[in-house]
Design an enzyme around this catalytic site. Structure first.
Site, PDB file in Angstrom:
ATOM      1  CG  HIS A   1     -10.733 -49.921   7.554  1.00  0.00           C
ATOM      2  ND1 HIS A   1     -11.504 -51.005   7.255  1.00  0.00           N
ATOM      3  CD2 HIS A   1      -9.494 -50.406   7.833  1.00  0.00           C
ATOM      4  CE1 HIS A   1     -10.771 -52.118   7.357  1.00  0.00           C
ATOM      5  NE2 HIS A   1      -9.555 -51.772   7.696  1.00  0.00           N
TER       6      HIS A   1
HETATM    7  C1  BDR Z   1     -10.672 -49.260  12.078  1.00  0.00           C
HETATM    8  O1  BDR Z   1      -9.780 -49.602  13.126  1.00  0.00           O
HETATM    9  C2  BDR Z   1      -8.589 -48.869  13.019  1.00  0.00           C
HETATM   10  O2  BDR Z   1      -7.473 -49.693  13.039  1.00  0.00           O
HETATM   11  C3  BDR Z   1      -8.667 -48.078  11.743  1.00  0.00           C
HETATM   12  O3  BDR Z   1      -8.102 -46.792  11.921  1.00  0.00           O
HETATM   13  C4  BDR Z   1     -10.133 -48.005  11.442  1.00  0.00           C
HETATM   14  O4  BDR Z   1     -10.730 -46.864  12.038  1.00  0.00           O
HETATM   15  C5  BDR Z   1     -10.820 -50.434  11.135  1.00  0.00           C
HETATM   16  O5  BDR Z   1     -11.333 -51.528  11.795  1.00  0.00           O
END
Ligand code: BDR
Ligand code: CA
Length: 317
Positions: free
Chosen positions: A242
């Site tokens: 992500h």
């Molecule tokens: C986001 O949430 C966190 O768990 C990850 O680091 C990312 O920024 C994804 O939904």
């Protein structure tokens, strides 16, 4: 000329990989890191940012500790089965001698934005608490940002933490609502694109093997932990990177296809709190505030991320 960047983050395994990409990319001039509670507590996220910068040879980059919890409600911190108890999947990193910057996240944001000759790009890859506090306390300086690139939300795929809530937006919806309406141009890299760009375990092969250095070994260890969570959920070790995609969208903007439209955040719905609502068809005739990423060049993103980190590993070996 390299783009001046501050990263606001809650490392977190995919945050760690995103910071690696920023440190490995000549297109980015990394001026500072601010930390926020999210994937794990603020002591961990701040300590992890310091350790990661040390690993990546960037002890010169200041780290300001920010908000421990969300503005208006006590959201639970991230699930340790995703990022591990300490946030980095149990990978042990050397602790640098320096500590975090005494100015803290807000002081650092104020000083960097005030003193830098060029408008700064803020890349926010955690809950938006620090960003909202910056916008609320120093709107004059907040308006000087060039743009804000966030990992958060989603339009067609709206949720990963709840059915409609992506973790970063869900964690602090009041902060996110403020940020989307604060006047600075937002690029939203959300689940629509991060779930399209899945990295197979084998994609990380260049970071493994006998001649891997400290960077490659550490990142591969984190990916393995993160991949085991995905395996337990999906039956596959393919992981969504992500946060790296938000950094990649600054390094190579052509990697993502965006639509400019109005986006707001649901803060009241009992079922949909933390949902991002994008008016893709311009039904409400509001002024567009966000470039929403809707598509991504997956092979090019994988090549950029793994290739750049492998280069950094080789450079520091
Ligand atoms: C986001 O949430 C966190 O768990 C990850 O680091 C990312 O920024 C994804 O939904
Ligand atoms: Ca994150």
């Amino acid at each position: 000329m390299a783009i001046p960047v501050i990263i606001d983050t809650d490392p977190g395994i995919d945050d760690a990989i995103a910071i690696a990409l920023a440190c490995a990319s000549p297109e980015i001039d990394l001026l500072g890191i601010t930390t926020v509670g999210g994937n794990t507590g603020i002591e961990n996220t701040t300590g992890n940012a310091l350790k990661l910068l040390h690993l990546f040879g960037r002890d010169d980059v200041p780290v300001g500790a920010g908000a421990a919890r969300a503005l208006a409600f006590e959201a639970d911190l991230g699930d340790p089965t995703i990022h591990g108890q300490g946030g980095l999947g149990g990978v042990e990193l050397a602790v640098p001698e320096r500590g975090s910057d005494p100015r803290g996240a807000l002081g650092l944001l104020v000083d960097l934005v005030e003193s830098h000759p060029e408008p700064i790009t803020l890349i926010a890859i955690g809950p938006l608490t620090n960003v909202a506090l910056f916008a609320a306390t120093r709107p004059d300086l907040y308006a000087k940002l060039d743009r804000l690139v966030i990992m958060g939300g989603g339009v067609h795929i709206t949720g990963n933490h709840t059915p409609t809530g992506e973790f970063n937006i869900w964690f602090d919806p009041e902060a996110a609502a403020r940020v989307f309406s604060a006047g600075v141009d937002v690029t939203m890299v959300g689940l629509d694109v991060t779930h399209k760009a899945m990295f197979a375990g084998t994609d990380w092969a260049p970071l493994r093997g006998a001649d891997a250095g400290a960077v490659g070994t550490a990142i591969a260890g984190m990916v393995d932990f993160y991949g085991s969570f995905y395996m337990s959920q999906n039956g596959s070790d393919a992981t969504a990177q992500h946060d790296s995609l938000a950094v990649a969208a600054v390094v190579k903007p052509e990697l993502v296809t965006t639509q400019h439209c109005w986006v707001g955040v649901e803060t009241a719905g009992t079922l949909t709190r933390g949902m991002t609502v994008a008016d893709l068809k311009d039904v409400w005739k509001q002024t567009p505030n966000t470039h929403v990423a809707l598509d991504v060049d997956v092979p090019a993103f994988i090549e950029l991320l793994v290739g750049r980190i492998a280069d950094l590993d080789a450079r520091l070996r």
